[in-house]
Design a protein around this motif. Structure first.
Motif, PDB file in Angstrom:
ATOM      1  N   GLU A  44       0.716  18.282   2.802  1.00 29.81           N
ATOM      2  CA  GLU A  44      -0.408  18.224   1.889  1.00 29.81           C
ATOM      3  C   GLU A  44      -0.807  19.628   1.431  1.00 29.81           C
ATOM      4  OE1 GLU A  44      -2.626  14.158   3.489  1.00 29.81           O
ATOM      5  OE2 GLU A  44      -3.630  16.102   3.667  1.00 29.81           O
ATOM      6  N   ARG A  45      -1.512  19.661   0.301  1.00 34.63           N
ATOM      7  CA  ARG A  45      -2.020  20.928  -0.182  1.00 34.63           C
ATOM      8  C   ARG A  45      -3.074  21.452   0.795  1.00 34.63           C
ATOM      9  NH1 ARG A  45      -2.473  21.673  -6.560  1.00 34.63           N
ATOM     10  NH2 ARG A  45      -0.367  20.861  -6.184  1.00 34.63           N
ATOM     11  N   GLN A  46      -2.958  22.736   1.109  1.00 28.69           N
ATOM     12  CA  GLN A  46      -3.752  23.337   2.173  1.00 28.69           C
ATOM     13  C   GLN A  46      -4.579  24.493   1.625  1.00 28.69           C
ATOM     14  OE1 GLN A  46      -1.352  25.838   4.800  1.00 28.69           O
ATOM     15  NE2 GLN A  46      -2.396  25.008   6.582  1.00 28.69           N
ATOM     16  N   PHE A  47      -5.830  24.559   2.032  1.00 28.86           N
ATOM     17  CA  PHE A  47      -6.703  25.652   1.641  1.00 28.86           C
ATOM     18  C   PHE A  47      -6.208  26.968   2.228  1.00 28.86           C
ATOM     19  CE2 PHE A  47     -10.433  27.989   0.649  1.00 28.86           C
ATOM     20  CZ  PHE A  47     -10.781  28.719   1.777  1.00 28.86           C
ATOM     21  N   VAL A  48      -6.242  28.029   1.420  1.00 24.65           N
ATOM     22  CA  VAL A  48      -5.857  29.358   1.893  1.00 24.65           C
ATOM     23  C   VAL A  48      -7.061  30.299   1.873  1.00 24.65           C
ATOM     24  CG1 VAL A  48      -4.415  31.378   1.456  1.00 24.65           C
ATOM     25  CG2 VAL A  48      -3.481  29.076   1.104  1.00 24.65           C
ATOM     26  N   ALA A  49      -7.696  30.423   0.711  1.00 24.03           N
ATOM     27  CA  ALA A  49      -8.824  31.348   0.576  1.00 24.03           C
ATOM     28  C   ALA A  49      -9.591  31.009  -0.682  1.00 24.03           C
ATOM     29  CB  ALA A  49      -8.333  32.795   0.518  1.00 24.03           C
ATOM     30  N   ARG A  50     -10.868  31.408  -0.713  1.00 23.66           N
ATOM     31  CA  ARG A  50     -11.635  31.251  -1.944  1.00 23.66           C
ATOM     32  C   ARG A  50     -12.670  32.362  -2.036  1.00 23.66           C
ATOM     33  NH1 ARG A  50     -16.562  31.622  -0.746  1.00 23.66           N
ATOM     34  NH2 ARG A  50     -17.825  29.905   0.063  1.00 23.66           N
ATOM     35  N   THR A  51     -13.068  32.615  -3.297  1.00 26.52           N
ATOM     36  CA  THR A  51     -14.078  33.619  -3.570  1.00 26.52           C
ATOM     37  C   THR A  51     -15.064  33.078  -4.587  1.00 26.52           C
ATOM     38  OG1 THR A  51     -14.428  35.915  -4.279  1.00 26.52           O
ATOM     39  CG2 THR A  51     -12.689  34.687  -5.407  1.00 26.52           C
ATOM     40  N   THR A  52     -16.250  33.627  -4.607  1.00 29.75           N
ATOM     41  CA  THR A  52     -17.254  33.235  -5.576  1.00 29.75           C
ATOM     42  C   THR A  52     -17.301  34.250  -6.717  1.00 29.75           C
ATOM     43  OG1 THR A  52     -18.918  34.400  -4.267  1.00 29.75           O
ATOM     44  CG2 THR A  52     -18.635  32.050  -3.838  1.00 29.75           C
ATOM     45  N   TRP A  53     -18.216  34.033  -7.650  1.00 29.71           N
ATOM     46  CA  TRP A  53     -18.284  34.869  -8.849  1.00 29.71           C
ATOM     47  C   TRP A  53     -18.396  36.358  -8.513  1.00 29.71           C
ATOM     48  CZ3 TRP A  53     -17.624  36.593 -13.417  1.00 29.71           C
ATOM     49  CH2 TRP A  53     -18.480  37.546 -13.971  1.00 29.71           C
ATOM     50  N   SER A  54     -19.237  36.691  -7.554  1.00 33.83           N
ATOM     51  CA  SER A  54     -19.463  38.104  -7.242  1.00 33.83           C
ATOM     52  C   SER A  54     -18.293  38.724  -6.487  1.00 33.83           C
ATOM     53  CB  SER A  54     -20.731  38.258  -6.398  1.00 33.83           C
ATOM     54  OG  SER A  54     -20.512  37.714  -5.107  1.00 33.83           O
ATOM     55  N   GLY A  55     -17.480  37.888  -5.883  1.00 30.00           N
ATOM     56  CA  GLY A  55     -16.382  38.400  -5.064  1.00 30.00           C
ATOM     57  C   GLY A  55     -16.811  38.810  -3.677  1.00 30.00           C
ATOM     58  N   GLU A  56     -18.104  38.688  -3.394  1.00 30.58           N
ATOM     59  CA  GLU A  56     -18.613  39.135  -2.093  1.00 30.58           C
ATOM     60  C   GLU A  56     -18.600  38.031  -1.050  1.00 30.58           C
ATOM     61  OE1 GLU A  56     -21.714  42.486  -3.939  1.00 30.58           O
ATOM     62  OE2 GLU A  56     -22.465  40.708  -2.896  1.00 30.58           O
ATOM     63  N   ASN A  57     -18.561  36.804  -1.493  1.00 30.65           N
ATOM     64  CA  ASN A  57     -18.583  35.666  -0.576  1.00 30.65           C
ATOM     65  C   ASN A  57     -17.186  35.066  -0.536  1.00 30.65           C
ATOM     66  OD1 ASN A  57     -18.997  33.343   0.857  1.00 30.65           O
ATOM     67  ND2 ASN A  57     -20.802  32.702  -0.292  1.00 30.65           N
ATOM     68  N   THR A  58     -16.447  35.379   0.504  1.00 31.27           N
ATOM     69  CA  THR A  58     -15.067  34.903   0.617  1.00 31.27           C
ATOM     70  C   THR A  58     -14.891  34.077   1.885  1.00 31.27           C
ATOM     71  OG1 THR A  58     -14.403  36.938   1.744  1.00 31.27           O
ATOM     72  CG2 THR A  58     -14.109  36.871  -0.642  1.00 31.27           C
ATOM     73  N   LEU A  59     -13.955  33.162   1.840  1.00 29.99           N
ATOM     74  CA  LEU A  59     -13.600  32.344   2.996  1.00 29.99           C
ATOM     75  C   LEU A  59     -12.086  32.312   3.111  1.00 29.99           C
ATOM     76  CD1 LEU A  59     -15.925  29.202   2.795  1.00 29.99           C
ATOM     77  CD2 LEU A  59     -15.987  31.009   4.517  1.00 29.99           C
ATOM     78  N   TYR A  60     -11.609  32.259   4.339  1.00 28.89           N
ATOM     79  CA  TYR A  60     -10.170  32.214   4.582  1.00 28.89           C
ATOM     80  C   TYR A  60      -9.842  31.118   5.589  1.00 28.89           C
ATOM     81  CZ  TYR A  60     -10.084  36.864   2.474  1.00 28.89           C
ATOM     82  OH  TYR A  60     -10.210  37.926   1.617  1.00 28.89           O
ATOM     83  N   ALA A  61      -8.674  30.549   5.422  1.00 35.53           N
ATOM     84  CA  ALA A  61      -8.171  29.656   6.459  1.00 35.53           C
ATOM     85  C   ALA A  61      -7.867  30.499   7.700  1.00 35.53           C
ATOM     86  CB  ALA A  61      -6.892  28.969   5.978  1.00 35.53           C
ATOM     87  N   ASP A  62      -8.037  29.908   8.858  1.00 35.10           N
ATOM     88  CA  ASP A  62      -7.783  30.637  10.102  1.00 35.10           C
ATOM     89  C   ASP A  62      -6.356  31.173  10.156  1.00 35.10           C
ATOM     90  OD1 ASP A  62      -9.846  28.520  12.258  1.00 35.10           O
ATOM     91  OD2 ASP A  62     -10.347  30.226  10.979  1.00 35.10           O
ATOM     92  N   SER A  63      -5.437  30.444   9.579  1.00 32.36           N
ATOM     93  CA  SER A  63      -4.025  30.817   9.657  1.00 32.36           C
ATOM     94  C   SER A  63      -3.695  32.093   8.882  1.00 32.36           C
ATOM     95  CB  SER A  63      -3.151  29.668   9.155  1.00 32.36           C
ATOM     96  OG  SER A  63      -3.488  29.351   7.814  1.00 32.36           O
ATOM     97  N   VAL A  64      -4.573  32.493   7.966  1.00 32.39           N
ATOM     98  CA  VAL A  64      -4.293  33.690   7.155  1.00 32.39           C
ATOM     99  C   VAL A  64      -5.322  34.791   7.350  1.00 32.39           C
ATOM    100  CG1 VAL A  64      -3.185  32.219   5.422  1.00 32.39           C
ATOM    101  CG2 VAL A  64      -5.550  32.997   5.062  1.00 32.39           C
ATOM    102  N   LYS A  65      -6.364  34.495   8.092  1.00 30.03           N
ATOM    103  CA  LYS A  65      -7.435  35.463   8.286  1.00 30.03           C
ATOM    104  C   LYS A  65      -6.887  36.746   8.903  1.00 30.03           C
ATOM    105  CE  LYS A  65     -11.115  33.275   9.246  1.00 30.03           C
ATOM    106  NZ  LYS A  65     -12.178  32.512   9.948  1.00 30.03           N
ATOM    107  N   GLY A  66      -7.267  37.874   8.309  1.00 29.83           N
ATOM    108  CA  GLY A  66      -6.793  39.166   8.800  1.00 29.83           C
ATOM    109  C   GLY A  66      -5.481  39.614   8.181  1.00 29.83           C
ATOM    110  N   ARG A  67      -4.799  38.700   7.496  1.00 26.34           N
ATOM    111  CA  ARG A  67      -3.516  39.056   6.858  1.00 26.34           C
ATOM    112  C   ARG A  67      -3.602  38.972   5.336  1.00 26.34           C
ATOM    113  NH1 ARG A  67       0.757  35.840   7.542  1.00 26.34           N
ATOM    114  NH2 ARG A  67      -0.460  33.943   7.910  1.00 26.34           N
ATOM    115  N   PHE A  68      -4.399  38.037   4.842  1.00 26.22           N
ATOM    116  CA  PHE A  68      -4.519  37.835   3.396  1.00 26.22           C
ATOM    117  C   PHE A  68      -5.892  38.316   2.934  1.00 26.22           C
ATOM    118  CE2 PHE A  68      -1.479  33.941   2.876  1.00 26.22           C
ATOM    119  CZ  PHE A  68      -0.497  34.632   3.546  1.00 26.22           C
ATOM    120  N   THR A  69      -5.940  38.813   1.692  1.00 19.89           N
ATOM    121  CA  THR A  69      -7.205  39.249   1.102  1.00 19.89           C
ATOM    122  C   THR A  69      -7.307  38.703  -0.311  1.00 19.89           C
ATOM    123  OG1 THR A  69      -7.140  41.297   2.387  1.00 19.89           O
ATOM    124  CG2 THR A  69      -8.655  41.208   0.520  1.00 19.89           C
TER     125      THR A  69
END
Length: 124
Positions: A44-69
């Motif tokens: 299935e399609r899996q969430f990786v990361a997302r950002t909001t308009w300002s770029g200051e509020n970001t979320l990452y999947a645990d599997s990529v946290k610390g490696r992806f920006t």
């Protein structure tokens, strides 16, 4: 209708880096939330990361946290995903998505527009 165009995928060895780009055809309130998802064959399609308009509020999947920006440049209507320390399990088609603000942005249904996808493949 907002068009999203991804680029930057390719072959990469484990431990390597890639930078994906996603450019939107226009800037509207419907692109306030932007995210990256990935889909491996048979999965299935899996969430990786997302950002909001300002770029200051970001979320990452645990599997990529610390490696992806995830970052966005609103002047260019472009969002990026810098992927470092790539692993074989990162192999997938990567899709960018855009939707209105005020959403968590963790699930595909929250997004209104999708790119065509760009492939990231482990060449090890």
């Amino acid at each position: 209708q907002v068009q999203l165009v991804e680029s930057g995928g390719g072959l990469v060895q484990a431990g390597g880096s890639l930078k994906l780009s996603c450019t939107a055809s226009e800037r509207t309130f419907r692109t306030d939330t932007m995210g990256w998802f990935r889909q491996a064959p048979g999965k299935e399609r899996q969430f990786v990361a997302r950002t909001t308009w300002s770029g200051e509020n970001t979320l990452y999947a645990d599997s990529v946290k610390g490696r992806f920006t995830i970052v966005r440049d609103n002047d260019l209507n472009t969002m990026y995903l810098q992927m470092n320390s790539l692993k074989p399990e990162d192999t997938a088609d990567y899709y960018c998505a855009a939707g209105a603000g005020g959403r968590n942005g963790l699930t595909p249904i929250e997004y209104d527009f999708w790119g065509q996808g760009t492939q990231v493949t482990d060449s090890s």
